[in-house]
Write a protein that holds these residues in place. Sequence first.
Motif, short mmCIF file in Angstrom:
data_model
loop_
_atom_site.label_atom_id
_atom_site.label_comp_id
_atom_site.label_asym_id
_atom_site.label_seq_id
_atom_site.Cartn_x
_atom_site.Cartn_y
_atom_site.Cartn_z
N SER A 162 -12.36 10.23 4.24
CA SER A 162 -11.90 8.83 4.29
C SER A 162 -13.05 7.86 4.46
O SER A 162 -13.07 6.78 3.85
CB SER A 162 -10.89 8.66 5.44
OG SER A 162 -9.68 9.34 5.16
N LEU A 163 -14.02 8.22 5.30
CA LEU A 163 -15.18 7.35 5.49
C LEU A 163 -15.95 7.17 4.18
O LEU A 163 -16.41 6.06 3.86
CB LEU A 163 -16.12 7.92 6.56
CG LEU A 163 -15.67 7.72 8.01
CD1 LEU A 163 -16.56 8.52 8.95
CD2 LEU A 163 -15.69 6.24 8.39
N ALA A 166 -13.19 -4.85 6.98
CA ALA A 166 -13.10 -3.43 6.62
C ALA A 166 -14.39 -2.70 7.00
O ALA A 166 -14.35 -1.58 7.51
CB ALA A 166 -12.85 -3.29 5.12
N HIS A 167 -15.52 -3.34 6.78
CA HIS A 167 -16.80 -2.73 7.14
C HIS A 167 -16.87 -2.43 8.64
O HIS A 167 -17.32 -1.36 9.05
CB HIS A 167 -17.96 -3.66 6.75
CG HIS A 167 -19.29 -3.20 7.25
ND1 HIS A 167 -19.96 -2.12 6.73
CD2 HIS A 167 -20.07 -3.65 8.27
CE1 HIS A 167 -21.09 -1.93 7.38
NE2 HIS A 167 -21.18 -2.84 8.33
N MET A 168 -16.40 -3.38 9.45
CA MET A 168 -16.42 -3.16 10.90
C MET A 168 -15.50 -2.01 11.30
O MET A 168 -15.84 -1.20 12.18
CB MET A 168 -16.03 -4.45 11.63
CG MET A 168 -17.10 -5.53 11.54
SD MET A 168 -16.75 -6.98 12.57
CE MET A 168 -15.66 -7.91 11.48
N ALA A 169 -14.34 -1.90 10.63
CA ALA A 169 -13.42 -0.79 10.91
C ALA A 169 -14.06 0.55 10.54
O ALA A 169 -13.90 1.56 11.24
CB ALA A 169 -12.11 -0.99 10.16
N ILE A 170 -14.81 0.55 9.45
CA ILE A 170 -15.50 1.77 9.01
C ILE A 170 -16.55 2.19 10.02
O ILE A 170 -16.64 3.38 10.39
CB ILE A 170 -16.17 1.55 7.63
CG1 ILE A 170 -15.13 1.34 6.54
CG2 ILE A 170 -17.08 2.73 7.27
CD1 ILE A 170 -15.69 0.74 5.26
N ALA A 223 -10.05 3.28 5.43
CA ALA A 223 -10.15 3.46 3.99
C ALA A 223 -9.08 2.65 3.26
O ALA A 223 -9.35 2.04 2.21
CB ALA A 223 -10.01 4.94 3.63
N ILE A 224 -7.87 2.62 3.82
CA ILE A 224 -6.80 1.83 3.19
C ILE A 224 -7.13 0.34 3.27
O ILE A 224 -6.95 -0.42 2.31
CB ILE A 224 -5.45 2.15 3.85
CG1 ILE A 224 -5.02 3.58 3.47
CG2 ILE A 224 -4.37 1.15 3.41
CD1 ILE A 224 -3.82 4.09 4.22
N GLU A 225 -7.63 -0.10 4.43
CA GLU A 225 -8.02 -1.50 4.59
C GLU A 225 -9.13 -1.87 3.60
O GLU A 225 -9.07 -2.92 2.95
CB GLU A 225 -8.48 -1.75 6.03
CG GLU A 225 -8.82 -3.20 6.31
CD GLU A 225 -9.17 -3.47 7.77
OE1 GLU A 225 -9.57 -4.61 8.07
OE2 GLU A 225 -9.03 -2.55 8.61
N ALA A 226 -10.12 -1.01 3.46
CA ALA A 226 -11.22 -1.26 2.53
C ALA A 226 -10.72 -1.25 1.09
O ALA A 226 -11.17 -2.05 0.25
CB ALA A 226 -12.32 -0.23 2.73
N ARG A 239 -3.54 9.09 5.05
CA ARG A 239 -2.71 8.52 6.10
C ARG A 239 -1.56 9.48 6.43
O ARG A 239 -1.07 9.52 7.56
CB ARG A 239 -2.14 7.16 5.67
CG ARG A 239 -1.30 6.50 6.76
CD ARG A 239 -0.65 5.20 6.28
NE ARG A 239 -1.49 4.05 6.55
CZ ARG A 239 -1.19 2.81 6.18
NH1 ARG A 239 -0.10 2.58 5.49
NH2 ARG A 239 -1.99 1.81 6.48
N ALA A 240 -1.16 10.29 5.46
CA ALA A 240 -0.01 11.19 5.63
C ALA A 240 -0.40 12.65 5.82
O ALA A 240 0.39 13.44 6.34
CB ALA A 240 0.92 11.07 4.41
N ALA A 241 -1.57 13.04 5.38
CA ALA A 241 -1.97 14.45 5.41
C ALA A 241 -3.42 14.56 5.86
O ALA A 241 -4.20 13.63 5.68
CB ALA A 241 -1.81 15.05 4.01
#
Length: 390
Positions: A256-257, A294-298, A333-336, A366-368
Amino acid sequence: MADMSFALTDDQKALKAAVYDLCKQYSPEYWRDLDAKREYPDAFVSELTKAGYLGVLIPQEFGGAGLGIMEAALILEEINRSGGNGGACHAQMYIMGTVLRHGSEQQKTTYLPKIATGELRLQAFGVTEPNAGSDTTKLQTTAVKKGDAYVVNGQKMFISRVLQSDLMLLLARTTSVGQVKKKTDGLSVFLIDIRGLKGKGLDVRPLKMMMNHSTNALFFDNMEIPASSLIGQEGKGFSYILDGMNAERILVASDSLGDARWFVEKAVAYSNQRVIFGKPIGANQGVQFPIAKAHMAIEAADLMRTKAAKMFDAGTPCGPEANMAKYLASEAAIEAGNACIDCHGGYGFAEEYDIERKFRESRLYRAAPINNNLIMAYVGEHVLGMPRSY
């Protein structure tokens, strides 16, 4: 306590650069074409294996690199950051822990050297079932001992890469749930050579999915496997699988990252060069702020992933950290991905830009392999001491 320095070593930086350089040789067109045809990236996986990257966790005495989860995590992150899809091969890394920690010496000497060279592929993990979902203790697939063999009956759902693997790790019930004291008892794990079983007790039915993960439904009809396939003790399989789940969480967080960093790099490049109303669109806060957020979340997710990996490699319990890393990275990843699509406008939905493909691939996590709601339930109950919610 594990060393909590978050700086990468020179060797780790060199590893990241080498993996990225190798992966960039596989163009966006390569991945786009495979996605359209729903084909497995054979050439890519073979080259990664030849370079030793998929044997990173295998001890040197068995032909591997003998490195840690941190190095495995960096490899997967760079695969996805380059525009590729580490889902094609990440299972070989996280399945490995069960074999390394609980497999017999004979199993290790028989299989690990050949997995390291690529002569054998271990990329299929048979756990999920149509009637059990996330409740692994409710598995209905059975393995009944008959002489020097086990006879397997039942079915599995959403099992990837079976047709591309020589070996599969299988979790099945060897004692019925009504005959055990704890519902987690009576499950056993097997390392199976499936090359001669396809069509002979094992029916593999490919599933058309949103992303190209070579996913299947499996049906076992009196499938016979040697008793020597059993890993560790009969009935202790749940704890063996659980043991490897922290590794799986850390490695999936790394997938994800990599996706998230790809989205941000793509969005930054486009927003700097796309001019509308006389200026680059990146100058508009409506474009700039979601990318920065998104960058900050990453970066926050990266810190948690690195902490979890270092704790894992130090042998320190890291369940909360591994789960939180998976949650934070998959959400980042979803936010980005959303920021990248919005930045590109209509082009974000065009196949030739690869954003829609990467978005589909990143949405899976997100699900698996575990739903993020279950991670929140785990944190609420086991980290914060709140009542069990399910």
